[in-house]
Design a protein around this motif. Sequence first.
Motif, PDB file in Angstrom:
ATOM      1  N   GLN A 176       0.989  -1.305   0.215  1.00 37.47           N
ATOM      2  CA  GLN A 176       0.003   0.044  -0.087  1.00 37.47           C
ATOM      3  C   GLN A 176       0.831   1.180  -0.140  1.00 37.47           C
ATOM      4  O   GLN A 176       1.179   1.810   1.178  1.00 37.47           O
ATOM      5  CB  GLN A 176      -0.929   0.043   1.025  1.00 37.47           C
ATOM      6  N   ILE A 177       1.364   1.591  -1.113  1.00 34.70           N
ATOM      7  CA  ILE A 177       2.419   2.655  -1.282  1.00 34.70           C
ATOM      8  C   ILE A 177       1.959   3.617  -2.192  1.00 34.70           C
ATOM      9  O   ILE A 177       1.539   3.405  -3.361  1.00 34.70           O
ATOM     10  CB  ILE A 177       3.710   2.120  -1.756  1.00 34.70           C
ATOM     11  N   VAL A 178       2.285   4.900  -1.734  1.00 41.14           N
ATOM     12  CA  VAL A 178       1.845   6.212  -2.886  1.00 41.14           C
ATOM     13  C   VAL A 178       3.038   6.987  -2.988  1.00 41.14           C
ATOM     14  O   VAL A 178       3.573   7.379  -1.701  1.00 41.14           O
ATOM     15  CB  VAL A 178       0.550   6.826  -2.157  1.00 41.14           C
ATOM     16  N   VAL A 179       3.465   7.309  -4.088  1.00 42.65           N
ATOM     17  CA  VAL A 179       4.420   8.363  -4.326  1.00 42.65           C
ATOM     18  C   VAL A 179       4.008   9.434  -4.469  1.00 42.65           C
ATOM     19  O   VAL A 179       3.253   9.799  -5.671  1.00 42.65           O
ATOM     20  CB  VAL A 179       5.335   7.724  -5.495  1.00 42.65           C
ATOM     21  N   ILE A 180       4.233  10.647  -3.905  1.00 40.32           N
ATOM     22  CA  ILE A 180       3.768  11.806  -3.904  1.00 40.32           C
ATOM     23  C   ILE A 180       4.998  12.753  -4.662  1.00 40.32           C
ATOM     24  O   ILE A 180       5.946  12.994  -3.845  1.00 40.32           O
ATOM     25  CB  ILE A 180       3.305  12.556  -2.672  1.00 40.32           C
ATOM     26  N   HIS A 181       4.749  13.640  -5.891  1.00 39.23           N
ATOM     27  CA  HIS A 181       5.612  14.546  -6.271  1.00 39.23           C
ATOM     28  C   HIS A 181       4.891  15.588  -7.249  1.00 39.23           C
ATOM     29  O   HIS A 181       4.014  15.087  -7.767  1.00 39.23           O
ATOM     30  CB  HIS A 181       6.782  13.918  -6.747  1.00 39.23           C
ATOM     31  N   PRO A 182       5.248  16.833  -6.973  1.00 42.28           N
ATOM     32  CA  PRO A 182       4.354  17.965  -7.671  1.00 42.28           C
ATOM     33  C   PRO A 182       4.771  17.766  -9.195  1.00 42.28           C
ATOM     34  O   PRO A 182       3.991  18.575  -9.885  1.00 42.28           O
ATOM     35  CB  PRO A 182       4.671  19.019  -7.026  1.00 42.28           C
ATOM     36  N   ASP A 183       5.922  17.349  -9.615  1.00 52.24           N
ATOM     37  CA  ASP A 183       6.346  17.710 -10.940  1.00 52.24           C
ATOM     38  C   ASP A 183       5.941  16.369 -11.741  1.00 52.24           C
ATOM     39  O   ASP A 183       6.451  15.367 -11.373  1.00 52.24           O
ATOM     40  CB  ASP A 183       7.927  17.823 -10.911  1.00 52.24           C
ATOM     41  N   THR A 184       5.386  16.616 -12.974  1.00 57.56           N
ATOM     42  CA  THR A 184       5.137  15.545 -13.767  1.00 57.56           C
ATOM     43  C   THR A 184       6.169  14.848 -14.638  1.00 57.56           C
ATOM     44  O   THR A 184       6.384  14.117 -15.095  1.00 57.56           O
ATOM     45  CB  THR A 184       3.893  15.911 -14.663  1.00 57.56           C
ATOM     46  N   ALA A 185       7.245  16.045 -14.790  1.00 56.97           N
ATOM     47  CA  ALA A 185       8.369  15.848 -15.466  1.00 56.97           C
ATOM     48  C   ALA A 185       9.365  15.099 -14.856  1.00 56.97           C
ATOM     49  O   ALA A 185       9.622  15.324 -13.793  1.00 56.97           O
ATOM     50  CB  ALA A 185       8.943  16.861 -16.256  1.00 56.97           C
ATOM     51  N   GLN A 186       9.885  13.903 -15.268  1.00 56.74           N
ATOM     52  CA  GLN A 186      10.717  12.803 -14.921  1.00 56.74           C
ATOM     53  C   GLN A 186      12.288  13.003 -15.505  1.00 56.74           C
ATOM     54  O   GLN A 186      12.230  12.153 -16.159  1.00 56.74           O
ATOM     55  CB  GLN A 186      10.320  11.517 -14.687  1.00 56.74           C
ATOM     56  N   ASP A 211       1.298  16.004  -6.659  1.00 54.81           N
ATOM     57  CA  ASP A 211       0.880  16.692  -5.297  1.00 54.81           C
ATOM     58  C   ASP A 211       2.242  16.840  -4.577  1.00 54.81           C
ATOM     59  O   ASP A 211       3.122  16.559  -4.813  1.00 54.81           O
ATOM     60  CB  ASP A 211      -0.414  15.966  -4.657  1.00 54.81           C
ATOM     61  N   ARG A 212       1.974  17.222  -3.231  1.00 57.33           N
ATOM     62  CA  ARG A 212       2.907  17.728  -2.410  1.00 57.33           C
ATOM     63  C   ARG A 212       2.378  17.491  -0.901  1.00 57.33           C
ATOM     64  O   ARG A 212       1.412  17.771  -0.600  1.00 57.33           O
ATOM     65  CB  ARG A 212       3.353  19.181  -2.555  1.00 57.33           C
TER      66      ARG A 212
END
Length: 377
Positions: A176-186, A211-212
């Motif tokens: 049950q893991i969620v990765v949260i990051h505001p930038d869509t560019a990787q 998101d953040r």
Amino acid sequence: MQIVLVGAGHAHLHLVRQAGALRRTGIDLTLISPATFLYSGLASAALSGGMALDVGEIDVARLAATHGVRHLADTAQALDRDRREVQLTGGGTVSYDAVSFNIGSRLHDPERLLSEPGVWPAKPLDALLSLRPMIEARIADTGKCPAIVVAGGGQSANELAAALCGLCERHGVTPQIVVIHPDTAQTWAPPGAWRRLRAQMRHRGVDFRNDRVIRRSPGRCQLASEELLDCEVLLLATGLVGPDLLGRLGLAVNDRGRIVTTATLQSISDPRVFAVGDCAVIAGAERPCAGVFGVRAAPILLKNLMALSRNMPLTAYRPPTRWLSIMDLGNGTGLAQWGRAWWLGAMALRWKRWLDLGFVRSIRSAEVRLHAEGIDG
């Protein structure tokens, strides 16, 4: 000539192993560092349960003793550049003719979340590795994976999320893991590699949100969008900056708190101060925090310290523009990158294991051999 090494990073471990050659040029070394060093290349393997927690541990104190290097199990808290003294956290000072910093980096925590309960940083590694037994205990008690949120979207964040997936999978529970990051560019990975990796991780049970994380509360974390997520474990992988010590040295640092050096690895503020690895950056040649740069800089640092002792010209270090990077995905596969080329599979992980274990074994075998034979390194 008295040279003080602050920190036991890759480059300084190389210098300790070359202490005999340095002594023959009139250089005595003093190493200031904790008694052990955790090699970051095997951290994901340890976190995922694929290898023992101590697989990457190096006995720095023994290595220093084996090679005849004075070792102080302490940390530096300040630098008196007029007197050429390193001030120790535990009290006292150490005099130097030249000093070198190789102390790594620390987690960037813009939302000040580290002080909250249930929050783990990606660095330091000993704190990160304490996460595995906690999750294993939780699985044993409840029979399921705790709700895990990974804040950060770079290579480290995704590798740690994959490692936690592997830990859950090894215990037979659904992640049950969620990765949260505001930038869509990787930008850290080629687009094709990122699509393949994301698809694999989603299949294994990882969700991704743009998101953040801005706040932590018991059992929850709040996002900038005001959404509340179930969150028993919050793992921060929100980027790296220079350790706080660097801001107290009176040396020029960049906007990430890393010592700015010339190409000869000397501080632009003081030629008697050297810096390598994550805690430093060469002016005009900025690179991300990655172990490869400390490894590649090590022979140049050795050569330049010898040259300094002989009043000879120093050599410029040119960081590579492409380098090999391999992620351990926690399930027997890895993602390898060389520039924009990439490949994902079991062979990539085998390659990573060969490189990482080879590094650790080379140091441990040297410790054992030299200690047994009484040979001066």
